[in-house]
Every structure is written in structure tokens, then in C-alpha cells.
Design a protein around this motif. Structure first.
Motif, PDB file in Angstrom:
ATOM      1  N   UNK A 221      -8.360  11.473  69.260  1.00  0.00           N
ATOM      2  CA  UNK A 221      -8.419  11.628  67.830  1.00  0.00           C
ATOM      3  C   UNK A 221      -8.611  10.411  67.054  1.00  0.00           C
ATOM      4  N   UNK A 222      -8.682   9.118  67.780  1.00  0.00           N
ATOM      5  CA  UNK A 222      -8.874   7.699  67.178  1.00  0.00           C
ATOM      6  C   UNK A 222      -7.447   7.573  66.307  1.00  0.00           C
TER       7      UNK A 222
ATOM      8  N   UNK B 282     -13.170  20.192  56.076  1.00  0.00           N
ATOM      9  CA  UNK B 282     -14.509  19.607  55.853  1.00  0.00           C
ATOM     10  C   UNK B 282     -14.476  18.275  55.400  1.00  0.00           C
ATOM     11  N   UNK B 283     -15.386  17.537  55.988  1.00  0.00           N
ATOM     12  CA  UNK B 283     -15.433  16.168  55.584  1.00  0.00           C
ATOM     13  C   UNK B 283     -14.745  15.144  56.926  1.00  0.00           C
ATOM     14  N   UNK B 284     -14.166  15.739  57.917  1.00  0.00           N
ATOM     15  CA  UNK B 284     -13.673  15.287  59.075  1.00  0.00           C
ATOM     16  C   UNK B 284     -14.635  15.402  60.063  1.00  0.00           C
TER      17      UNK B 284
ATOM     18  N   UNK C 231     -13.968  19.564  47.442  1.00  0.00           N
ATOM     19  CA  UNK C 231     -15.082  19.275  46.653  1.00  0.00           C
ATOM     20  C   UNK C 231     -16.087  18.339  46.947  1.00  0.00           C
ATOM     21  N   UNK C 232     -15.566  16.922  47.313  1.00  0.00           N
ATOM     22  CA  UNK C 232     -16.258  15.983  47.722  1.00  0.00           C
ATOM     23  C   UNK C 232     -16.872  16.271  49.086  1.00  0.00           C
ATOM     24  N   UNK C 233     -16.260  16.976  50.328  1.00  0.00           N
ATOM     25  CA  UNK C 233     -16.584  16.858  51.512  1.00  0.00           C
ATOM     26  C   UNK C 233     -17.578  18.234  51.603  1.00  0.00           C
TER      27      UNK C 233
ATOM     28  N   UNK D 276     -10.003  11.707  63.491  1.00  0.00           N
ATOM     29  CA  UNK D 276     -11.166  12.404  63.468  1.00  0.00           C
ATOM     30  C   UNK D 276     -10.876  13.987  62.935  1.00  0.00           C
ATOM     31  N   UNK D 277      -9.456  14.253  62.532  1.00  0.00           N
ATOM     32  CA  UNK D 277      -8.972  15.705  62.089  1.00  0.00           C
ATOM     33  C   UNK D 277      -8.891  15.188  60.431  1.00  0.00           C
ATOM     34  N   UNK D 278      -8.994  13.925  59.874  1.00  0.00           N
ATOM     35  CA  UNK D 278      -8.815  13.835  58.590  1.00  0.00           C
ATOM     36  C   UNK D 278     -10.102  13.723  57.718  1.00  0.00           C
TER      37      UNK D 278
END
Length: 529
Positions: A343-344, A409-411, A127-129, A235-237
Motif C-alpha cells: 500500500x506504499x 475515489x481518487x485513490x 468532489x475533486x476525485x 494507495x488507499x488515500x
């Protein structure tokens, strides 16, 4: 104000083993904050109240084209409606995972027809992302962004007083045909001041009685948090979007005090820590273990090491095992140094191998989180990961949790793929396809450098390299795994999932036998003759 908090049912693919659900920790924290502020709260955990109930997912009676194998696990919409209070001011929905959004959206829209005047609020990582999509695609009024305990209290206070929504920091809300956001809410720094989760409002006993546990044990369990946030930006999180990168820790004494409280009130003897990165400071984890010993707690607990492995040496591992820690999770994600940089992921492979060795020597079960199919990953990267898995097996790792990459979403990778037009987060199929992550013919694939058909080969290859070398280096482990699965004396999530898989296949075979038996019986009229 009277608030009803809802944990919606899970959306699953029928006939496939998935991770067991767990009690909703985030929603329990929200309930605790509202109760502490003087609001009346009730909670409905659709999964916890009916963990073994499955219903076809057919929104408003219509089957979803090409998605008829989808089911909802838990209470269906009419079961939920029966449990809803007649009059309620605010209805809150937990929306943690993108994979569940289509189902959550349906339940939101379904309840809106029966509660047209209530304020509909959602919170959680998804919901946040994806707050704009969530508000535009559903009957939600407000989305609480990020950490929600203080924000939800301010929101209900403002709503009760008739104050405008723009007076509440940290939310997104509908304004006509547009979506607006208010200034970002500061993170809570003093975690000890947050009211503890209101578990008395949730069906804790139902999870225990039905033996539905996300943990590596079937003992009475509850999730906990000792820290909040993560100082890294993989980057995937989606964590940076949800929490930011500021990292805050509770005092070890406060965490142990909560464990003792849950043990007294609910008979909890196992604790699963859901921290993003639980161990960063060696002094903290040692003091935490000392507090457990000082209070003579006879418990087990499981913890994620996350990204930072330097803090886990032989001394720390010895403390962990002595105090009841039995499973520790490392998250290398890949064994390719090139991909780690891309992916940092702040992982040093040599340090992680050393830490895995130390954990193994102190008799901890070591699990690895791995990701296959990251954008940009090449065949060479995958073979490097295969060699890394053999190394981890040699150093003592017990099991792997292998995930296929999904853009959440968000990543950062989600934003990249959206800009490239690879995904369309406005379309339901993007979310529904996530449910097929464990199937061979429907699974989404976001790596353009490797043909989709290769993933089946590599998926099997990862397991062969890891478990093949694992049982070759330590043959006794295979016997132990089979014994634990047969006796249900689980020591790892791999054993729990293997047992669930065998039970599912046995059930499917039994149902098939019944169908065959029924089909060969002679007609009733012939028997009568």
C-alpha cells in the motif's frame, strides 16, 4: 456577488454509533477567502444547526429499496430551504466524503428547483476525485478541484464579469452534455497569506452547547490546519488527488496566533489538528511548542503523527505534553511489512514502536489508525497485525480506531477496483453501502483472498488482542476508562465513543420498554367497562 455556502446534513445508518461530526473547516476557509475578496457570504451548516435531529432519507418522498434504515442528521431539505436567502448568485456545497454523496446530490437537485438561475458549485475531496460523476449525476454547474481558496474567488469574479468558465484555472464544468476541465491550479505555497476561516458565519456555539465534538474532550473545540498536503502516496488515500504530494507548513508563530485569536473570539480551549501528516520536521514542532509556552496559552490540543514517526522522540513528546497535547494519532494501518510495502505506506515498524514508547512515557494518549480488509491481505498478514497490536499495547498505545477498507475515489486502489469491475462508481449502491460499514450483514468487502464471513471474527480479534493485552499489561487502565466514561471526563476518543454507544443502547432499550408497555395495556373501552 452574493454566495451561500452549505454544509449538507450527514447520511447515517439509524441505530449505529458513528464518529461525531465536526465544524466544517474547509467551508470556513472558503467563506473567509470570499469575504476577504469583498463578496457577500452567508453559510448554513445543516449538521451544526441541528446536530441531534434525524429524518428518514427518502429522496422526493420515495423510500430507497433495502436502504430504509438510512437517516439524515441535521436540517432536512425543507429546514434548509427556510434558511436560504431569497436571492443568491452562487450556491456552494461542501462534498468531502464519498459516503455522503447520495445525500449531497439529493440536496443539490432539490435546491435547483428553487434557484434555477444560481451558479451551483461544489468542492472537497470527493468532489475533486469524482468531479465527472458529480457533474453528470447532479444539477451542479462547476466543481472546484483541489485547494479552493484562490480558485473560488477567481470563479466568482469571472462569473460576475460574465467571463467564460474556461478562463478560470482549477475547475471542472458542464459544457453541453460533456464535462470539461481547465488547467490545474498551482498550490498555494505561502499558507500565511490565506485568509483565516470565517468561523463567525458558522454555529460554533451550537457544537459546544450540544456537546457535539469529534475530539477526545468535551471542552470548546475547533479544528485547525498547521500544514497542507502529504509527501506520501498511500494507495488507499485520495490525498494525492486533492492536494498533490507537495508539503507546505505555516510558521509556528502564525499557527499559535490563530489559536490565540480563536480563544479570544470563541472561548476555544481545545484544538484538533486535521493535518494529514502534522509532524515531519522536529525543529518545527519544537518551535511550535515553544511559542505556546512563550504566550502562556492554557489549552489542550490533539495532533495526528500520521506516517512519519521519526520526528517524535522523547524530547518532542515531552514538549507536546507540556504544552497541552493530550492525544496523538499514529497511522500504521497494518502490522504486516508485506502489506505496508503493497500500500506504499512509508512506515518502519521498529521506529514507530520506539516513538509510541516515547509518547507513552511522556503521558500522551496514543491512538492507532488501523485498516482491516485491504485488497491482497491474507490471513497471515492479519495475524501479523494482531501481534503488532500486542507490541503497541506493550509499548503504551491506549486505543485503536479500526476501519474496514473502503475504496475512495481518487485513490490508487479505487482506480484498480474500478478497472477490474469490482465497483461501479456510477451507481448509488456503491456509495450507500459505505454507510453500512459498521454492520455485520451489509458491510462491503473488497478482499478476494479472505471470505467475507471471516471479517466478523477478525474484527473482534483485533479488539481482543489490543484491549485484552492493554488491560493485562496495565490493569489500572480499565478502571480509569470506566471512571472517565461514567464521569464524562474523557481522555480519548475511545472513551467518547464508548459513552455514545452506551447512551444509544440505553435509549433503544427505553424505547423498546415503552413499546412493550403500550402493547399490553387493555383497550380503552374495556377500562371504561
Amino acid at each position: 456577488m452574493y454566495a451561500c455556502l452549505i454544509q449538507p446534513p450527514r447520511l447515517e445508518n439509524a441505530g449505529h454509533v458513528t464518529m461525531s461530526p465536526s465544524p466544517p473547516l474547509g467551508l470556513a476557509y472558503i467563506a473567509g477567502a470570499l469575504e476577504a475578496a469583498g463578496h457577500d457570504v452567508t453559510a448554513i451548516d445543516c449538521v451544526g444547526e441541528a446536530p441531534h435531529k434525524y429524518s428518514p432519507f427518502r429522496p422526493f418522498g420515495k423510500p430507497l429499496p433495502e436502504h430504509e434504515t438510512l437517516v439524515i442528521r441535521g436540517l432536512n431539505e425543507y429546514d434548509l430551504l427556510e434558511r436560504m436567502p431569497e436571492k443568491v448568485d452562487v450556491i456552494g456545497f461542501s462534498c468531502m466524503f464519498a459516503i455522503n454523496w447520495v445525500s449531497v446530490k439529493y440536496f443539490i437537485n432539490f435546491l435547483r428547483a428553487y434557484y434555477p438561475k444560481a451558479l451551483f458549485v461544489a468542492g472537497g475531496e470527493h468532489a475533486t476525485a469524482a468531479y465527472a460523476y458529480c457533474l453528470q449525476q447532479s444539477a451542479l454547474d462547476v466543481v472546484v478541484l483541489g485547494e479552493g481558496e484562490e480558485t473560488i474567488v477567481h470563479l466568482l469574479d469571472a462569473y460576475a464579469q460574465g467571463s467564460p468558465l474556461e478562463s478560470v484555472s482549477g475547475i471542472a464544468y458542464k459544457s453541453g452534455n460533456s464535462v470539461r476541465t481547465t488547467p490545474k491550479k498551482e498550490r498555494i505555497k505561502s499558507l500565511e497569506e490565506i485568509p483565516r476561516p470565517a468561523w463567525h458565519l458558522f454555529p460554533v456555539k451550537s457544537y459546544q452547547e450540544h456537546r457535539v465534538v469529534w475530539s477526545a474532550t468535551i471542552e470548546p473545540s475547533l479544528p485547525m490546519l498547521a500544514t497542507r498536503g502529504c509527501p506520501y502516496s498511500c494507495t488507499f488515500c485520495s490525498s494525492p488527488q486533492m492536494w498533490g504530494t507537495r508539503y507546505y507548513m505555516r510558521s509556528p508563530e502564525d499557527v499559535v496566533d490563530e489559536m490565540m485569536e480563536l480563544n479570544r473570539k470563541f472561548g476555544i480551549t481545545n484544538f484538533d489538528f486535521y493535518d494529514l501528516t502534522a509532524i515531519i520536521k522536529k525543529d518545527w514542532i519544537i518551535r511550535f511548542c515553544q511559542c505556546i509556552l512563550e504566550n502562556n496559552l492554557k489549552i489542550t490540543w490533539q495532533i495526528p503523527a500520521g506516517t512519519r514517526s521519526e520526528a517524535i522522540d522523547r524530547e518532542v513528546a515531552a514538549y507536546l505534553h507540556k504544552t497541552g497535547c493530550r492525544n496523538i494519532v499514529y497511522a500504521p494501518e497494518t502490522g504486516s511489512i508485506r502489506m505496508l510495502r503493497q500500500i506504499k505506506k512509508k512506515v518502519t515498524i521498529t521506529n514507530m514502536l520506539r516513538s509510541i514508547r516515547d509518547s507513552h512515557r511522556e503521558n500522551l494518549n496514543v491512538m492507532l489508525n488501523m485498516i482491516l480488509g485491504l485488497p491482497g491481505e491474507t490471513h497471515k498478514d492479519i495475524w501479523k497485525t494482531c501481534w503488532f497490536l500486542v507490541q503497541t499495547s506493550w509499548y503504551g498505545a491506549n486505543t485503536i480506531a479500526l476501519s474496514i477498507f473502503l475504496p475512495y475515489p481518487g485513490s490508487a486502489l479505487f482506480r484498480q477496483l474500478s478497472e477490474q469491475g469490482v465497483i461501479n462508481p456510477e451507481h448509488d449502491d456503491y456509495y450507500l453501502n459505505m454507510v453500512y460499514i459498521d454492520t455485520n450483514n451489509r458491510m462491503p468487502w473488497y478482499n478476494k483472498k479472505i471470505n467475507h464471513k471471516w471479517y466478523i471474527f477478525y474484527l473482534v480479534l483485533y479488539y481482543i488482542f489490543f484491549y485484552g493485552s492493554n488491560f493485562l499489561f496495565r490493569p489500572h487502565r480499565l478502571i480509569k476508562v470506566l471512571w472517565n466514561v461514567a464521569t464524562q471526563r474523557f481522555e480519548s476518543r475511545f472513551e467518547v465513543n464508548l459513552r455514545h454507544y452506551l447512551e444509544l443502547k440505553a435509549s433503544q432499550a427505553k424505547n423498546l420498554a415503552k413499546m412493550i408497555s403500550a402493547s399490553i395495556k387493555p383497550p380503552q373501552s374495556r377500562r371504561a367497562a
